[in-house]
Design an enzyme around this catalytic site. Structure first.
Site, short mmCIF file in Angstrom:
data_model
loop_
_atom_site.label_atom_id
_atom_site.label_comp_id
_atom_site.label_asym_id
_atom_site.label_seq_id
_atom_site.Cartn_x
_atom_site.Cartn_y
_atom_site.Cartn_z
N TYR A 162 11.87 -24.90 8.41
CA TYR A 162 12.07 -23.99 9.54
C TYR A 162 10.83 -24.01 10.45
O TYR A 162 10.94 -24.13 11.68
CB TYR A 162 12.33 -22.58 9.00
N LYS A 166 10.60 -25.28 14.32
CA LYS A 166 10.24 -24.40 15.44
C LYS A 166 8.96 -24.87 16.14
O LYS A 166 8.81 -24.71 17.35
CB LYS A 166 10.12 -22.95 14.96
#
Ligand code: NDP
Length: 266
Positions: A162, A166
């Site tokens: 994740y 990002k």
């Protein structure tokens, strides 16, 4: 006075696309843009949640259409663009909101999870930028708003995929902002901390199962990670997105703006 309402181009309302528009933040974004008078399209994979969001917004008097589209599939994004183009016109504000989050220790994380997260959060945003930017460049006006996360700025344990995705979204934002800087298009990222929504509650439930702690205690820990000791409301993020979409924000580009109760200060 700065007005954050729908801007008008050639007598028409700007058209906004919110990907992942049936989810927690997607609903808040859709509600805010519809309330401000923008023409609105939401997309996602789950017809039921899209339909529920569209019905809610229509009941409040907003104009909204929804389309099925998996952002990981470039051909679906291309046909979404064709359908929107045929029926509604050029997407002038693209909000790359679709995303998934799942935690796992690095060594235990299956490769498939790494791939799925990168494909959704980073390649999904790339696919949409690639397909919708051309129309913005042609009309000389556009806003791309990428929903990143504080994990775009700093690392956290157990969320390597994740966090990498990002950070990638922020890199995409910065480079694309440079390429579009003289073409009337701005590209920015919003970096929220823990939101008060279902994704956060899901993560808390999963962590509770793993650790034996109570869900409420984990939510309290999430809140306490911010100096303001609270979760961020999706509507707060939506109001920042409205600001970035406005005509008066033409000078803001290439930014990753934190909205996190002071948790991250870079
Ligand atoms: P939700 O899980 O409620 O919403 C995520 C949305 O993404 C869903 O509507 C889902 O729609 C959509 N989506 C997922 N995969 C795909 C795909 N392959 N193609 C198209 N749509 C997809 O979570 P949030 O609303 O909280 O998350 C929205 C964004 O905010 C995400 O990018 C997330 O990373 C980011 N964020 C969230 C935070 C939080 O604390 N919740 C904090 C910081 C950032 P469908 O199922 O219909 O495909």
């Amino acid at each position: 006075m700065i007005c954050y309402g729908a801007e008008v181009a050639n007598g028409e309302k700007h058209l906004v696309l919110v990907t992942g528009g049936g989810g927690g933040l997607g609903r808040a974004l859709a509600g805010a843009f519809a309330g401000a008078g923008y023409g609105l399209v939401i997309s996602g994979r789950n017809q039921k949640t899209l339909q529920t969001t569209a019905e809610e917004i229509s009941r409040q008097g907003g104009e909204i259409r929804y389309f099925l589209c998996d952002v990981t599939r470039k051909n679906e994004v291309e046909s979404l663009a064709r359908e929107i183009g045929r029926e509604l016109g050029t997407v002038q504000v693209l909000i790359n909101n679709a995303g998934i989050a799942r935690a796992a220790g690095f060594l235990e994380m299956p490769d498939s999870l790494w791939e799925e997260i990168l494909k959704t959060n980073l390649t999904g945003a790339y696919n949409c930028c690639k397909v919708f930017l051309a129309g913005m460049m042609q009309s000389g006006w556009g806003r791309i708003i990428n929903i990143a996360s504080t994990t775009a700025k700093v690392g956290y344990p157990y969320v390597t995929a994740y966090t990498a995705s990002k950070h990638g979204v922020l890199g995409l934002t910065r480079s694309l902002a440079l390429e579009t800087a003289r073409r009337g298009v701005t590209v920015n990222a919003i970096c929220p901390g823990y939101l008060n929504d279902e994704m956060t509650r899901d993560n808390a439930r999963r962590m509770a199962e793993r650790t034996g702690k109570k869900v409420e205690d984990i939510l309290a820990l999430f809140a306490a990670s911010a100096p303001q000791n609270r979760l961020i409301e999706p509507e707060e993020v939506a109001s920042l997105a409205l600001l970035l979409a406005g005509e008066k924000s033409a000078g803001i580009t290439g930014q990753g703006i934190n909205i996190d109760g002071g948790a991250v200060m870079v």
